[in-house]
Design an enzyme around this catalytic site. Structure first.
Site, PDB file in Angstrom:
ATOM      1  CG  ASP A  20       0.439  -2.991   0.460  1.00 31.88           C
ATOM      2  OD1 ASP A  20       0.181  -1.815   0.752  1.00 31.88           O
ATOM      3  OD2 ASP A  20      -0.329  -3.938   0.695  1.00 31.88           O
ATOM      4  CD  GLU A  43       2.809  -1.889   7.037  1.00 34.23           C
ATOM      5  OE1 GLU A  43       2.083  -2.566   7.770  1.00 34.23           O
ATOM      6  OE2 GLU A  43       2.387  -0.964   6.323  1.00 34.23           O
ATOM      7  CG  ASP A  97       1.788   1.874   5.730  1.00 32.12           C
ATOM      8  OD1 ASP A  97       1.751   0.993   4.846  1.00 32.12           O
ATOM      9  OD2 ASP A  97       1.050   1.854   6.717  1.00 32.12           O
ATOM     10  CB  ILE A  99      -1.763   0.811   0.166  1.00 30.19           C
ATOM     11  CG1 ILE A  99      -1.237   1.027  -1.245  1.00 30.19           C
ATOM     12  CG2 ILE A  99      -3.282   0.866   0.208  1.00 30.19           C
ATOM     13  CD1 ILE A  99      -1.682  -0.023  -2.240  1.00 30.19           C
ATOM     14  CG  ASP A 100      -2.241   3.700   6.901  1.00 26.54           C
ATOM     15  OD1 ASP A 100      -1.782   2.654   7.405  1.00 26.54           O
ATOM     16  OD2 ASP A 100      -2.739   4.610   7.560  1.00 26.54           O
ATOM     17  CB  THR A 102      -3.545  -3.177   2.864  1.00 26.14           C
ATOM     18  OG1 THR A 102      -2.475  -2.285   2.536  1.00 26.14           O
ATOM     19  CG2 THR A 102      -3.748  -4.175   1.744  1.00 26.14           C
TER      20      THR A 102
END
Length: 106
Positions: A20, A43, A97, A99-100, A102
């Site tokens: 991320d 994010e 974002d 890695i949506d 996670t």
């Protein structure tokens, strides 16, 4: 809060991984180079990574970023991550974002 090797728990208990942080750093860097006047709403924040107790996690993130940007320093990586902290209106901006989902991924 540290959740395990390469994972940090946010205040809402959702996890943030090395991936991320690294992806956000690289994408924000590339956007800054290509579109310097554009803002980014992302994010993650580097606030936790800057703390002395997160030195190992920061090192993992820097190592991941260096796969794409070999000259990256810890300070660079944190600055690139924080480039995603746009909070004022801009004519054009990006949302990110890396890695949506996670939590489901882990």
């Amino acid at each position: 809060e540290k959740m395990g090797e390469g994972t940090l728990g946010k205040a809402d208990t959702s996890p943030v991984t090395v991936g991320d942080f690294a992806v956000q750093a690289v994408v924000c860097k590339r956007l800054m180079e290509a579109f310097p006047d554009d803002g980014v709403i992302a994010e993650e924040s580097a606030e936790e990574l800057r703390k002395p107790e997160s030195e190992k996690l920061l090192g993992l993130v820097v190592d991941a970023v260096r796969v794409v940007v070999p000259s990256a320093t810890a300070a660079d990586v944190c600055d690139w991550i924080d480039r995603g902290s746009l909070r004022e209106h801009r004519e054009r901006y990006w949302t990110l974002d890396p890695i949506d989902g996670t939590k489901g991924f882990l």
